[in-house]
Motif scaffolding. Structure first.
Motif: not given
Length: 247
Positions: A136-143
């Motif tokens: 999900d986008e939230k996890k990608i941005i976190e990474l």
């Protein structure tokens, strides 16, 4: 500027040469290699020589690093690792040691193999189910953490993807030049299968106001690669090279 983006060659010089020929036929201005170039039972040293001949921008992948970090015990217990290490030779190992973990090419282009902080973590894929699923986008941005480049290039998963984020960033994984399927036990047991033998790479064409991204699949003589893998004791790799699947 027109940029050829590739990753995960895994010693497959036959696929690499086909990709280079195709990229040059499209008049690219630059070629970027996002790592995992050498580990494999095909032609590690020849792969290095071809990369050097063609002035790639190279970074280090997790399995490039693991070649350098291999203990005597690991070399003895993993014939493919031993073959890669010995085939490369001391000069190439020193060259790999100097490869950067990540690279910023101007303010708009960032290259890493896995994520900014860990070359063995998939940036775009969640494999907790045993297969690659887009995060999900939230996890990608976190990474991504504090990487703000417009274009972010990654590799590692052998899975070609292009993802647009709400931040305006474009994340690009070109898939794999040299190996279209594998199984791994980290972070949990999972399988990635593209189900085709062709090499893949991406062409990113950018001008001041717009961009175009093209996924390119390149047919090559995978039988040569498969026969070399078989001669080096890896019938499983040979099957995968021919089919893009796990035996």
């Amino acid at each position: 500027m027109k940029i050829a983006i590739l990753s995960d060659i895994h010693s497959n010089i036959y696929a690499l040469q086909a990709v280079i020929n195709d990229a040059k036929s499209k008049s690219v201005d630059m070629m970027i290699n996002a790592g995992d170039s050498f580990y494999g039972p095909i032609e590690p040293k020849a792969t290095y020589e071809l990369l050097r001949e063609n002035n790639f921008v190279n970074i280090c992948g997790n399995q490039d690093r693991e070649i350098l970090e291999a203990s005597l015990e690991q070399l003895e217990n993993n014939p493919t690792l031993k073959y890669t290490y010995e085939n490369l030779g001391e000069e190439v190992l020193y060259w790999i040691q100097d490869l950067p973990f990540e690279k910023f090419l101007g303010k708009d282009l960032y290259v890493t193999h896995g994520t900014q902080h860990d070359d063995s973590v998939y940036l775009l894929e969640d494999v907790s189910s045993g297969k690659p699923v887009l995060r999900d986008e939230k996890k990608i941005i976190e990474l991504l953490d504090d990487v703000e480049s417009k274009f972010v290039i990654c590799g590692h998963s052998h899975t070609p993807r292009c993802v647009n984020l709400s931040t305006g960033q474009v994340l690009i994984n070109p898939g794999s030049v040299g190996l279209q399927a594998y199984k791994d036990k980290s972070p949990n047991e999972h399988i990635i299968e593209n189900a085709y033998p062709d090499a893949t790479y991406i062409i990113l064409d950018v001008n001041s106001s717009e961009y175009n991204i093209e996924l390119v699949k390149v047919a090559y003589d995978y039988e040569k690669a498969a026969l070399t893998a078989e001669s080096n004791g890896r019938a499983d790799w040979a099957y995968t090279l021919r089919t893009g699947k796990i035996s």
